[in-house]
Design a protein around this motif. Structure first.
Motif, short mmCIF file in Angstrom:
data_model
loop_
_atom_site.label_atom_id
_atom_site.label_comp_id
_atom_site.label_asym_id
_atom_site.label_seq_id
_atom_site.Cartn_x
_atom_site.Cartn_y
_atom_site.Cartn_z
N ARG A 286 -7.23 -26.18 24.65
CA ARG A 286 -6.27 -26.84 23.76
C ARG A 286 -6.31 -26.16 22.41
O ARG A 286 -7.35 -26.05 21.77
N THR A 287 -5.18 -25.72 21.95
CA THR A 287 -5.17 -24.92 20.73
C THR A 287 -3.83 -25.04 20.03
O THR A 287 -2.92 -25.74 20.49
N GLU A 288 -3.69 -24.33 18.92
CA GLU A 288 -2.45 -24.30 18.14
C GLU A 288 -2.46 -23.02 17.31
O GLU A 288 -3.46 -22.30 17.24
N TRP A 289 -1.33 -22.73 16.68
CA TRP A 289 -1.26 -21.56 15.81
C TRP A 289 -2.11 -21.79 14.57
O TRP A 289 -2.02 -22.83 13.92
N VAL A 290 -2.93 -20.80 14.23
CA VAL A 290 -3.79 -20.87 13.04
C VAL A 290 -3.48 -19.66 12.17
O VAL A 290 -3.51 -18.52 12.64
N ALA A 291 -3.18 -19.91 10.90
CA ALA A 291 -2.93 -18.82 9.96
C ALA A 291 -4.27 -18.26 9.48
O ALA A 291 -5.11 -18.99 8.96
N THR A 292 -4.48 -16.96 9.68
CA THR A 292 -5.74 -16.34 9.26
C THR A 292 -5.70 -15.91 7.80
O THR A 292 -6.72 -15.93 7.12
N ASP A 293 -4.54 -15.51 7.32
CA ASP A 293 -4.40 -15.12 5.93
C ASP A 293 -2.92 -14.82 5.67
O ASP A 293 -2.10 -14.80 6.60
N GLY A 294 -2.57 -14.59 4.41
CA GLY A 294 -1.20 -14.28 4.07
C GLY A 294 -1.09 -13.66 2.69
O GLY A 294 -1.99 -13.77 1.86
N ILE A 295 0.02 -12.96 2.47
CA ILE A 295 0.31 -12.37 1.17
C ILE A 295 1.75 -12.71 0.77
O ILE A 295 2.61 -12.84 1.64
N ARG B 208 1.70 8.45 4.72
CA ARG B 208 2.25 9.71 5.19
C ARG B 208 1.17 10.68 5.65
O ARG B 208 1.42 11.55 6.48
N ASN B 209 -0.02 10.58 5.09
CA ASN B 209 -1.09 11.49 5.49
C ASN B 209 -1.90 10.97 6.67
O ASN B 209 -2.93 11.53 7.01
N GLY B 210 -1.44 9.86 7.27
CA GLY B 210 -2.07 9.37 8.48
C GLY B 210 -3.13 8.32 8.28
O GLY B 210 -3.66 7.79 9.25
N THR B 211 -3.48 7.99 7.04
CA THR B 211 -4.49 6.98 6.80
C THR B 211 -3.87 5.59 6.84
O THR B 211 -2.66 5.41 6.65
N MET B 212 -4.73 4.59 7.09
CA MET B 212 -4.30 3.20 7.12
C MET B 212 -4.89 2.48 5.92
O MET B 212 -6.05 2.66 5.57
N SER B 213 -4.09 1.66 5.27
CA SER B 213 -4.53 0.87 4.13
C SER B 213 -4.44 -0.61 4.47
O SER B 213 -3.41 -1.08 4.96
N ASN B 214 -5.54 -1.32 4.21
CA ASN B 214 -5.61 -2.73 4.58
C ASN B 214 -4.69 -3.57 3.70
O ASN B 214 -4.60 -3.37 2.49
N LEU B 215 -4.01 -4.55 4.30
CA LEU B 215 -3.15 -5.45 3.55
C LEU B 215 -3.80 -6.82 3.33
O LEU B 215 -3.14 -7.76 2.91
N SER B 216 -5.10 -6.91 3.60
CA SER B 216 -5.84 -8.16 3.41
C SER B 216 -5.19 -9.31 4.18
O SER B 216 -4.93 -10.39 3.64
N MET B 217 -4.89 -9.06 5.45
CA MET B 217 -4.25 -10.06 6.29
C MET B 217 -5.25 -10.75 7.22
O MET B 217 -4.88 -11.27 8.26
N GLY B 218 -6.53 -10.73 6.86
CA GLY B 218 -7.54 -11.40 7.66
C GLY B 218 -8.14 -10.50 8.72
O GLY B 218 -7.70 -9.36 8.92
N GLU B 219 -9.16 -11.01 9.40
CA GLU B 219 -9.84 -10.21 10.41
C GLU B 219 -8.96 -10.02 11.64
O GLU B 219 -7.98 -10.73 11.86
N SER B 220 -9.32 -9.02 12.44
CA SER B 220 -8.58 -8.77 13.68
C SER B 220 -9.15 -9.61 14.82
O SER B 220 -10.33 -9.98 14.81
N PHE B 221 -8.31 -9.93 15.80
CA PHE B 221 -8.69 -10.72 16.96
C PHE B 221 -8.28 -9.97 18.21
O PHE B 221 -7.24 -9.32 18.24
N PRO B 222 -9.08 -10.04 19.28
CA PRO B 222 -8.73 -9.33 20.52
C PRO B 222 -7.44 -9.88 21.12
O PRO B 222 -7.30 -11.10 21.30
N THR B 223 -6.50 -9.01 21.40
CA THR B 223 -5.21 -9.44 21.93
C THR B 223 -5.33 -10.01 23.35
O THR B 223 -4.45 -10.75 23.79
#
Length: 542
Positions: A284-293, A244-259
């Motif tokens: 050649r690629t596939e879906w890779v899970a970076t992290d999860g909770i 509510r105060n505008g800050t962001m809290s990390n959910l430990s969902m892995g590193e960010s990747f450029p969209t």
């Protein structure tokens, strides 16, 4: 940690900017406007409206290996064509169904009988529609004002630039190609807690108590910055809790990747884990899970009421990739062959508690030991302190006991259905599961009301009354020693072998043998009638 008034004002300004800019970002995205009167049909080859880049498509998605379709949004440039949103609770329609943006400004899905199946709830008629490059499908009113969008009605997935508001949910799907609501619900509560709920997929009911709080908006320490306001997946691929105060809290969902280089999504999967996935756009690629909770889901979730992570009578175990897997105990099989999440059932008839049944029925059962395994809750008896052997014997002779859990001198007896099962090296308990003995088939499973033994035991009565001679008794003794026939068959041999003594034989040694054999056979008959028919070598007559 204290904050200055200027810092707080900056956070509030940032929050206001985020709230305002996200809807505008969606509308400012390039789009191919869809005019009133447009339609899609499952009969036609073109069954979708793509986004300007072609990366996403909205339309009638053909389910694999079925002649059925769902109204959905999917990644359109990858071979998997992964679905990220679906309408109508994921319920499919048949070939011949039509999606229409009517001239009256309504988006309507019709089945092959021209019956209305689904349409969004809108306050005003749409003037046009658009599929955006963000992956959102929107309905626009006059002056291109947004009146409805799929980002506000997510199913199991969120995409970059999408947010999950308070009192909003994501539902896991029921199976890989079944997009109806599954067992798990990820919900952002009004108090700011991001919580995981479980439900009963057979009834569609979601239990009111959360099974696990993934983010506590009131937690002290580094997260005491205010309640969670939104779950935000920003344009840079970062997932966090906007407070509510505008800050962001990390959910430990892995590193960010450029969209620009990766397709990205965050999905609550079939197993209840909320995972972030990336897919490189080139090569050649596939879906890779970076992290999860949550991590370690098998022991992280307790559901009461409910069955836990897995269905009733099954247990959760992490595989080599630390992903949860649901398995059945020995002697049980999956309730449904196409899914492991809906529980297990015994492959035998349970031990009878009928007082008119057979007192030795427990001889049909044995206990299978499962180390590092337990089912929590639902104990109907508890002993402490006891030895392991006493725990085993107590369950084996108790007709209500399906499972006994032994842990450090404590014995917990449980009846079906079993709930919240889990297995792993960190669990010190061992479980004893009552099953039918291995040398008995399912046909030998106890059915006291349909026992064929009653007929055979009646035959033994006739054997006793037919003992008027003993000329074949010695042969019977020899044959019974050398064979492994059941008591029933041996006594049937007596009936066929013994003949009445004639007058000349009714004296001396012959009379003694006759008398002794009669007594022995009668005693044998009494013993045989006391044996449960399931333990005799009895088969139905043809």
């Amino acid at each position: 940690m204290a904050y200055s008034s200027s810092s707080i004002m900056w956070h509030l300004s940032f929050l206001s900017w985020v709230i305002l800019i996200l809807p505008l970002c969606s509308l400012s995205q390039p789009s191919n406007n869809i005019t009133l009167g447009s339609s899609l049909s499952t009969i036609e080859e073109n069954r979708s409206w793509p986004s300007p880049s072609g990366e996403f498509a909205f339309g009638l998605y053909h389910l694999p290996k079925k002649d059925l379709f769902i109204l959905a949004i999917w990644f359109n440039k990858i071979p998997e064509q992964t679905v990220v949103w679906s309408a109508n609770g994921g319920k499919p329609v048949q070939r011949g169904s039509i999606l229409s943006l009517t001239n009256s400004g309504q988006l309507v899905l019709y089945d092959n009988q021209s019956q209305e199946i689904w349409k969004p709830n809108i306050n005003a008629p749409a003037a046009m529609a658009a599929m955006l490059d963000t992956g959102e499908f929107v309905l626009k009113g006059l002056n291109s004002s947004r009146i409805w969008g799929t980002f506000n009605h997510p199913t199991d997935t969120i995409l970059p630039t999408q947010k999950l508001d308070q009192n909003s949910s994501l539902f896991s799907r029921r199976a890989e190609n079944d997009y109806s609501n599954g067992k798990f619900q990820l919900r952002l509560l009004e108090d700011g807690n991001l919580s995981l709920y479980t439900g009963n997929v057979l009834t569609g009911y979601t239990y009111n108590s959360p099974s696990r709080i993934l983010y506590n908006g009131d937690q002290s320490g580094s997260r005491s910055l205010g309640n969670g306001f939104q779950l935000l997946f920003d344009e840079k691929g970062y997932i966090g809790m906007l407070q509510r105060n505008g800050t962001m809290s990390n959910l430990s969902m892995g590193e960010s990747f450029p969209t620009g280089e990766f397709y990205q999504r965050a999905t609550i999967d079939l197993d209840g884990v909320f995972r972030k996935y990336v897919y490189r756009k080139t090569g050649r690629t596939e879906w890779v899970a970076t992290d999860g909770i949550p991590s370690g889901l098998c022991t992280a979730v307790i559901s009461f009421p409910g069955s836990g992570v897995c269905g009733f009578n099954s247990y959760c175990k992490l595989d080599k990739n630390r992903n949860p897997r649901c398995e059945c105990p020995t002697g049980y099989s999956y309730l449904k062959p196409n899914t492991t999440l809906e529980g297990c059932k015994p492959n035998f008839t349970a031990q009878s508690c009928n007082p008119d049944g057979f007192s030795n029925e427990k001889l049909l059962f044995e206990l299978e030991e499962m180390p590092n395994t337990t089912w929590i809750l639902a104990d109907f008896e508890q002993y402490n302190p006891v030895h392991e052997e006493l725990c085993r014997r107590s369950c084996l002779k108790d007709c209500l006991c399906a499972v006994a859990v032994f842990d450090n001198g404590t014995c917990l007896k449980k009846r079906l259905p079993l709930s919240n099962g889990r297995a792993g090296p960190g669990i010190t308990a061992k479980t004893f599961v009552k099953v039918l003995k291995r040398n008995l088939s399912l046909e030998d499973s106890p059915h006291p009301d349909s026992c064929e033994g009653k007929e055979d035991q009646a035959t033994l009565v006739h054997v006793g009354s037919a003992l008027l001679g003993s000329s074949g008794f010695l042969n019977f003794l020899l044959s019974s020693v050398s064979s492994n026939w059941s008591a029933t068959k041996q006594l049937q041999v007596i009936a066929g072998s013994l003949a009445p003594l004639r007058g000349a034989e009714m004296n001396g040694l012959a009379l003694s043998i006759y008398t002794g054999s009669s007594v022995l056979v009668f005693v044998t008959w009494v013993f045989a009638t006391a044996i449960p028919c399931q333990l005799l070598d009895i088969r139905p007559r043809s």
